[in-house]
Design an enzyme around this catalytic site. Structure first.
Site, PDB file in Angstrom:
ATOM      1  N   ASP A 145     -15.870  -2.456  -0.528  1.00  0.00           N
ATOM      2  CA  ASP A 145     -15.156  -2.605   0.741  1.00  0.00           C
ATOM      3  C   ASP A 145     -16.088  -2.179   1.872  1.00  0.00           C
ATOM      4  O   ASP A 145     -16.702  -3.009   2.530  1.00  0.00           O
ATOM      5  CB  ASP A 145     -13.867  -1.790   0.730  1.00  0.00           C
ATOM      6  CG  ASP A 145     -13.041  -1.974   2.010  1.00  0.00           C
ATOM      7  OD1 ASP A 145     -13.506  -2.676   2.936  1.00  0.00           O
ATOM      8  OD2 ASP A 145     -11.940  -1.423   2.111  1.00  0.00           O
ATOM      9  N   LYS A 199      -3.683   4.506  -2.356  1.00  0.00           N
ATOM     10  CA  LYS A 199      -4.735   5.260  -1.687  1.00  0.00           C
ATOM     11  C   LYS A 199      -4.971   6.583  -2.420  1.00  0.00           C
ATOM     12  O   LYS A 199      -4.034   7.381  -2.600  1.00  0.00           O
ATOM     13  CB  LYS A 199      -4.344   5.526  -0.231  1.00  0.00           C
ATOM     14  CG  LYS A 199      -4.267   4.275   0.638  1.00  0.00           C
ATOM     15  CD  LYS A 199      -5.646   3.683   0.895  1.00  0.00           C
ATOM     16  CE  LYS A 199      -5.590   2.547   1.903  1.00  0.00           C
ATOM     17  NZ  LYS A 199      -6.922   1.991   2.201  1.00  0.00           N
ATOM     18  N   CYS A 202      -7.046  -6.181   4.799  1.00  0.00           N
ATOM     19  CA  CYS A 202      -6.707  -6.077   6.212  1.00  0.00           C
ATOM     20  C   CYS A 202      -6.757  -4.634   6.663  1.00  0.00           C
ATOM     21  O   CYS A 202      -6.759  -3.703   5.869  1.00  0.00           O
ATOM     22  CB  CYS A 202      -5.303  -6.628   6.464  1.00  0.00           C
ATOM     23  SG  CYS A 202      -3.978  -5.657   5.679  1.00  0.00           S
ATOM     24  N   LYS A 255     -12.595  -8.489   4.936  1.00  0.00           N
ATOM     25  CA  LYS A 255     -11.663  -8.208   6.024  1.00  0.00           C
ATOM     26  C   LYS A 255     -12.224  -8.834   7.303  1.00  0.00           C
ATOM     27  O   LYS A 255     -13.412  -8.696   7.597  1.00  0.00           O
ATOM     28  CB  LYS A 255     -11.488  -6.698   6.221  1.00  0.00           C
ATOM     29  CG  LYS A 255     -10.834  -5.980   5.054  1.00  0.00           C
ATOM     30  CD  LYS A 255     -10.759  -4.483   5.305  1.00  0.00           C
ATOM     31  CE  LYS A 255     -10.100  -3.742   4.153  1.00  0.00           C
ATOM     32  NZ  LYS A 255     -10.142  -2.267   4.337  1.00  0.00           N
ATOM     33  N   ASP A 259      -4.443  -8.468  -0.156  1.00  0.00           N
ATOM     34  CA  ASP A 259      -3.893  -7.220   0.386  1.00  0.00           C
ATOM     35  C   ASP A 259      -3.652  -7.422   1.876  1.00  0.00           C
ATOM     36  O   ASP A 259      -4.448  -7.008   2.715  1.00  0.00           O
ATOM     37  CB  ASP A 259      -4.862  -6.059   0.125  1.00  0.00           C
ATOM     38  CG  ASP A 259      -4.379  -4.753   0.735  1.00  0.00           C
ATOM     39  OD1 ASP A 259      -3.149  -4.581   0.867  1.00  0.00           O
ATOM     40  OD2 ASP A 259      -5.226  -3.916   1.099  1.00  0.00           O
ATOM     41  N   GLU A 275     -11.266   0.057  -5.569  1.00  0.00           N
ATOM     42  CA  GLU A 275     -12.017  -0.236  -4.343  1.00  0.00           C
ATOM     43  C   GLU A 275     -12.884   0.935  -3.933  1.00  0.00           C
ATOM     44  O   GLU A 275     -12.422   2.083  -3.884  1.00  0.00           O
ATOM     45  CB  GLU A 275     -11.052  -0.533  -3.195  1.00  0.00           C
ATOM     46  CG  GLU A 275     -10.542  -1.936  -3.108  1.00  0.00           C
ATOM     47  CD  GLU A 275      -9.812  -2.126  -1.804  1.00  0.00           C
ATOM     48  OE1 GLU A 275     -10.466  -2.255  -0.753  1.00  0.00           O
ATOM     49  OE2 GLU A 275      -8.572  -2.116  -1.831  1.00  0.00           O
ATOM     50  N   ASP A 288      -0.639  -6.660   3.719  1.00  0.00           N
ATOM     51  CA  ASP A 288       0.687  -6.059   3.914  1.00  0.00           C
ATOM     52  C   ASP A 288       0.810  -5.320   5.230  1.00  0.00           C
ATOM     53  O   ASP A 288       1.802  -4.624   5.451  1.00  0.00           O
ATOM     54  CB  ASP A 288       1.008  -5.101   2.756  1.00  0.00           C
ATOM     55  CG  ASP A 288       0.047  -3.910   2.702  1.00  0.00           C
ATOM     56  OD1 ASP A 288      -1.049  -3.985   3.299  1.00  0.00           O
ATOM     57  OD2 ASP A 288       0.382  -2.907   2.041  1.00  0.00           O
ATOM     58  N   ASP A 310      -7.596   2.536  -4.263  1.00  0.00           N
ATOM     59  CA  ASP A 310      -8.534   2.495  -3.138  1.00  0.00           C
ATOM     60  C   ASP A 310      -8.950   3.907  -2.798  1.00  0.00           C
ATOM     61  O   ASP A 310      -8.187   4.673  -2.213  1.00  0.00           O
ATOM     62  CB  ASP A 310      -7.884   1.822  -1.930  1.00  0.00           C
ATOM     63  CG  ASP A 310      -8.882   1.610  -0.795  1.00  0.00           C
ATOM     64  OD1 ASP A 310     -10.066   1.973  -0.956  1.00  0.00           O
ATOM     65  OD2 ASP A 310      -8.478   1.071   0.255  1.00  0.00           O
ATOM     66  N   THR A 324       0.802  -1.212   0.000  1.00  0.00           N
ATOM     67  CA  THR A 324       0.000   0.000   0.000  1.00  0.00           C
ATOM     68  C   THR A 324       0.841   1.271   0.000  1.00  0.00           C
ATOM     69  O   THR A 324       1.774   1.413   0.797  1.00  0.00           O
ATOM     70  CB  THR A 324      -0.938   0.013   1.220  1.00  0.00           C
ATOM     71  OG1 THR A 324      -1.737  -1.180   1.208  1.00  0.00           O
ATOM     72  CG2 THR A 324      -1.859   1.231   1.187  1.00  0.00           C
ATOM     73  N   LYS A 342      -1.148  -1.173  -4.089  1.00  0.00           N
ATOM     74  CA  LYS A 342      -2.463  -0.631  -3.751  1.00  0.00           C
ATOM     75  C   LYS A 342      -2.261   0.844  -3.430  1.00  0.00           C
ATOM     76  O   LYS A 342      -1.463   1.189  -2.554  1.00  0.00           O
ATOM     77  CB  LYS A 342      -3.061  -1.372  -2.560  1.00  0.00           C
ATOM     78  CG  LYS A 342      -4.395  -0.797  -2.103  1.00  0.00           C
ATOM     79  CD  LYS A 342      -5.061  -1.747  -1.135  1.00  0.00           C
ATOM     80  CE  LYS A 342      -6.243  -1.098  -0.444  1.00  0.00           C
ATOM     81  NZ  LYS A 342      -7.010  -2.057   0.372  1.00  0.00           N
TER      82      LYS A 342
END
Length: 327
Positions: free
Chosen positions: A224, A150, A274, A246, A296, A201, A298, A175, A125, A148
């Site tokens: 999500d 953000k 997570c 998650k 995902d 996401e 990490d 995301d 991420t 990933k």
């Protein structure tokens, strides 16, 4: 011998600052549950999530309120009815899975995996920031096969371009953490498709995502914040192409397995994700994710220090947990 539960609040510093569209943090605040029985102990970790109104004290209180039921030997199935989905139930459920494995000598993987578990390729991420800063993050991790990213601000096209140019060979998940709107989603999706994005996401706020049924999906869209448990999942058909499972949302591995299987029946791709937590929180998710389309997990890679023993990461590969850690 009755089961005895202990509950501990712990903090693990993040390496630098972790930023998403809703804010930043510099440490992972987790609650660890340990359940003791017959000389054995099982552990589970959860991360209270402010997005859903959870606090460290509130989650701890919810766990403490189950002390009598746990002493009485409550089953994982009964736990689904006794507690609502969320972080508190996750910690207890995962501790019960671990305890059962320790008592029986039968690893959790034998119960839930169709084949011996193997190492998985996890996303890594990149925090939300200005395009130049995000490009620097991407450049430093351009060797990773899956990033990933953000996003969720006013300048997302510039961020997408900057990250893609800095990591041209990586597959990229965006995301947005509910940060887009009806006004910009069509243009943002088209731009993401132009730059070869693999998945997006939760672009729109949960409950305000109806437009997704009317517009094209040039990039697959993953739910999500809009998905928690298997109940209600059918209502997302036609809105989303994938779901992010998650453990802290579903309320444990038991509920997550039900959600995963239901998602497959309904035709969704599956992502296992997570919160920012330690290897103890990731361990059951690594087993859950053995047949996932996107992984995902990490969290420990974002920490300045992890638990010992922890999961073994080699680059972007995360190995299944050793039973000394969990399961």
């Amino acid at each position: 011998m009755a089961r005895v539960i202990s509950v501990e609040a712990e903090r693990f510093p993040i390496a630098g600052t972790f930023t998403i569209s809703r804010g930043s943090k510099t440490e992972a605040e987790v609650i660890t549950v340990t359940i003791h029985e017959d000389g054995q102990s099982g552990r589970g970790e959860c991360v209270p999530y402010k997005r859903y109104g959870e606090t460290m004290d509130g989650v701890r209180d919810a766990i403490e309120a189950m002390r009598g039921e746990i002493a009485g030997g409550i089953s994982r199935a009964a736990l689904l009815d006794a507690m609502r989905a969320g972080a508190a139930r996750n910690a207890i459920d995962c501790a019960l899975w671990d305890l059962e494995a320790k008592i029986t000598g039968k690893p959790v993987a034998f119960s839930i995996c169709t084949a011996p578990p193997s190492a998985l390729e996890t996303a890594y991420t990149l925090s939300l920031g200005e395009p130049e800063a995000m490009a620097a993050q991407a450049r430093a991790n351009a060797q990773r096969p899956l990033l990933k990213v953000k996003i969720g601000g006013d300048n997302d096209m510039a961020r997408i371009r900057a990250v893609r140019e800095a990591a041209p060979a990586s597959r990229i998940i965006l995301d947005a953490n509910e940060g887009w709107s009806d006004d910009n989603i069509v243009a943002n999706l088209a731009f993401a498709a132009e730059y070869g994005i693999a998945l997006i996401e939760q672009p729109l706020p949960a409950g305000r995502d109806g437009i997704l049924r009317q517009i094209a999906h040039p990039v697959p869209i993953c739910a999500d914040e809009s998905v928690h448990e298997a109940e209600g999942l059918a209502s997302l058909v036609g809105l989303y192409d994938a779901v992010n499972i998650k453990l802290d949302k579903s309320g444990g591995l038991t509920a997550a397995l039900i959600l995963r299987d239901r998602a497959r029946v309904l035709g969704f791709d599956v992502m296992v994700g997570c919160m920012v937590g330690t290897s103890l929180a990731m361990a059951p998710a690594v087993l859950l994710a053995q047949d996932a389309d996107f992984v995902d997990l990490d969290g420990p890679l974002l920490l300045a220090r992890d638990r010992v023993p922890g999961l073994v990461y080699q680059g972007s590969l995360v190995s299944p947990p050793d039973t000394a850690l969990w399961g």
